[in-house]
Design an enzyme around this catalytic site. Structure first.
Site, PDB file in Angstrom:
ATOM      1  N   ARG A  49      23.796  -9.070  22.632  1.00  0.00           N
ATOM      2  CA  ARG A  49      23.098  -8.079  21.804  1.00  0.00           C
ATOM      3  C   ARG A  49      21.650  -7.930  22.252  1.00  0.00           C
ATOM      4  NH1 ARG A  49      20.362  -9.027  17.214  1.00  0.00           N
ATOM      5  NH2 ARG A  49      21.283 -11.112  17.072  1.00  0.00           N
ATOM      6  N   LYS A 136      33.748 -30.709  28.465  1.00  0.00           N
ATOM      7  CA  LYS A 136      33.645 -31.723  27.403  1.00  0.00           C
ATOM      8  C   LYS A 136      32.221 -32.250  27.313  1.00  0.00           C
ATOM      9  CE  LYS A 136      36.454 -32.552  25.163  1.00  0.00           C
ATOM     10  NZ  LYS A 136      36.775 -31.755  23.928  1.00  0.00           N
ATOM     11  N   ASP A 196      40.098 -31.543  18.962  1.00  0.00           N
ATOM     12  CA  ASP A 196      38.671 -31.243  18.884  1.00  0.00           C
ATOM     13  C   ASP A 196      38.219 -31.190  17.427  1.00  0.00           C
ATOM     14  OD1 ASP A 196      36.209 -30.151  20.497  1.00  0.00           O
ATOM     15  OD2 ASP A 196      36.425 -28.796  18.796  1.00  0.00           O
ATOM     16  N   GLU A 200      35.684 -33.980  15.578  1.00  0.00           N
ATOM     17  CA  GLU A 200      34.433 -33.558  14.944  1.00  0.00           C
ATOM     18  C   GLU A 200      34.368 -34.002  13.486  1.00  0.00           C
ATOM     19  OE1 GLU A 200      33.876 -29.394  17.517  1.00  0.00           O
ATOM     20  OE2 GLU A 200      34.696 -29.365  15.489  1.00  0.00           O
ATOM     21  N   GLU A 232      17.961 -49.288  11.098  1.00  0.00           N
ATOM     22  CA  GLU A 232      19.193 -50.050  11.253  1.00  0.00           C
ATOM     23  C   GLU A 232      20.447 -49.163  11.237  1.00  0.00           C
ATOM     24  OE1 GLU A 232      19.464 -53.083  12.178  1.00  0.00           O
ATOM     25  OE2 GLU A 232      17.304 -53.404  12.102  1.00  0.00           O
ATOM     26  N   SER A 257      24.881 -59.229  20.883  1.00  0.00           N
ATOM     27  CA  SER A 257      24.879 -60.673  20.613  1.00  0.00           C
ATOM     28  C   SER A 257      26.229 -61.114  20.056  1.00  0.00           C
ATOM     29  CB  SER A 257      23.779 -61.008  19.602  1.00  0.00           C
ATOM     30  OG  SER A 257      24.101 -60.452  18.331  1.00  0.00           O
TER      31      SER A 257
END
Length: 338
Positions: A49, A136, A196, A200, A232, A257
């Site tokens: 457009r 992807k 897909d 999502e 966190e 860890s």
């Protein structure tokens, strides 16, 4: 069953030689795929457009007003191959108004997501090829990896093979956008669309967003500062996802860890449990039977009042408020605020 994977050795790109590819929409995927195709020697015109932000972007990228940058109608009329890279909810209207009148026998219709074909919102004539080339990764990555000499893996699919050469065209298109450099996996419109949408909703966007918010809320309701909860439950998520990306779950567990790995294996199944998976199965069923698609299109095509209200509400969540403040000091991450 193993899926077929194609690489650069499987196509010279000859199927697009002498053909004009119209890219309808110059947004995230449009700007990337159009430029990559052009750089690969394919004749590309843009349907966008006039006066829009993406129209101005196409001009900046070297497409010429009136010749290689025209209206969607003119692009569809001139092209042999028409690629629709518009938002799912507007594709049908543009297809019926600007593309269908020019979709004559022998032309090719290309998608990068199977939504509108799979759910039959768009029903192409039987005498055209209908294919998918779906990178992807986001458009900026499709473009940047191409410029580096690499590529982003992609999916290809054939819905209609009227010419008998649809796969050749799909592979040539995948080569042109850089997908064959990283590998193109052949699938179906059905499988691409349903996986897909599920990814999502259940994991990548919906699942992760709600998990992050729930963790943030649990800590703040327990009396901990919002700033610590943000770090966190959201900020450090990137560190873990990067490890996933590099080497899967095993590499993440190798890299963190022993305390974190132990907590992962004993606590993870308590958070995402049988009830969670049962709800995921309901989500998948709603995708498969078209319920999600119907509800999504009804909401967006009627003005998206609820959709915009949800967006506005989420922007006011304390997680978002504190995040905007903290990111102002994180100059290294190129903070994006909307």
């Amino acid at each position: 069953m193993a899926l077929k994977v194609y690489t650069s050795k499987d196509s010279t790109g000859a199927a697009l030689k002498g053909k004009t590819v119209a890219v309808i929409g110059y947004g995230s995927q449009g700007h990337a795929q159009a430029q990559n195709l052009r750089d690969s020697g394919v004749k590309v015109i843009i349907g966008q457009r006039k006066g829009s932000a993406n129209y101005k972007l196409a001009l900046k990228h070297g497409f010429k007003a009136g010749t290689t940058l025209v209206s969607a109608t003119e692009a569809a009329a001139k092209a042999d191959v028409i690629q629709i890279l518009l938002p799912d909810e507007v594709q049908k209207a543009v297809y019926e108004t600007d593309i269908l009148p020019h979709l004559t026998k022998g032309k090719v219709l290309v998608f990068s997501h199977g939504f509108n074909i799979h759910f039959k919102n768009i029903k192409p004539p039987k005498d055209v090829d209908v294919i998918m080339v779906a990178p992807k990764g986001p458009g900026h990555l499709v473009r940047s990896e191409f410029l580096k000499g690499g590529g982003v893996p992609c999916l290809i699919a054939i819905q209609q093979n009227a010419s008998g050469k649809a796969r050749d065209i799909a592979l040539s298109h995948a080569r042109g956008v850089g997908g064959l450099r990283a590998g193109a996996i052949e699938t179906s419109f059905k499988n691409e669309t349903e996986t897909d949408l599920f990814g999502e909703q259940a994991v990548l966007c919906g699942g992760v967003s709600e998990l992050v918010k729930a963790g943030f809320e649990t800590l703040t309701e327990g009396g901990y500062p919002e700033e610590l909860a943000y770090f966190e439950c959201l900020h450090e998520l990137k560190l873990i996802v990067d490890l996933f990306y590099q080497g899967g779950l095993s590499y993440m567990r190798y890299s963190v860890s022993n305390t974190a790995e132990y907590g992962d294996m004993v606590t993870g199944p308590r958070i995402v449990n049988a009830k969670t998976k049962a709800e995921m199965k309901k989500v998948l069923k709603e995708i498969q039977n078209g319920t999600f698609a119907k509800n999504f299109l009804k909401e967006l095509q009627s003005g998206g009042k609820k959709f915009r209200a949800w967006e506005a509400k989420e922007k006011k969540h304390p997680l978002e408020v504190v995040g905007r403040k903290l990111r102002k000091n994180m100059k290294w991450i190129d903070s994006k605020e909307v």
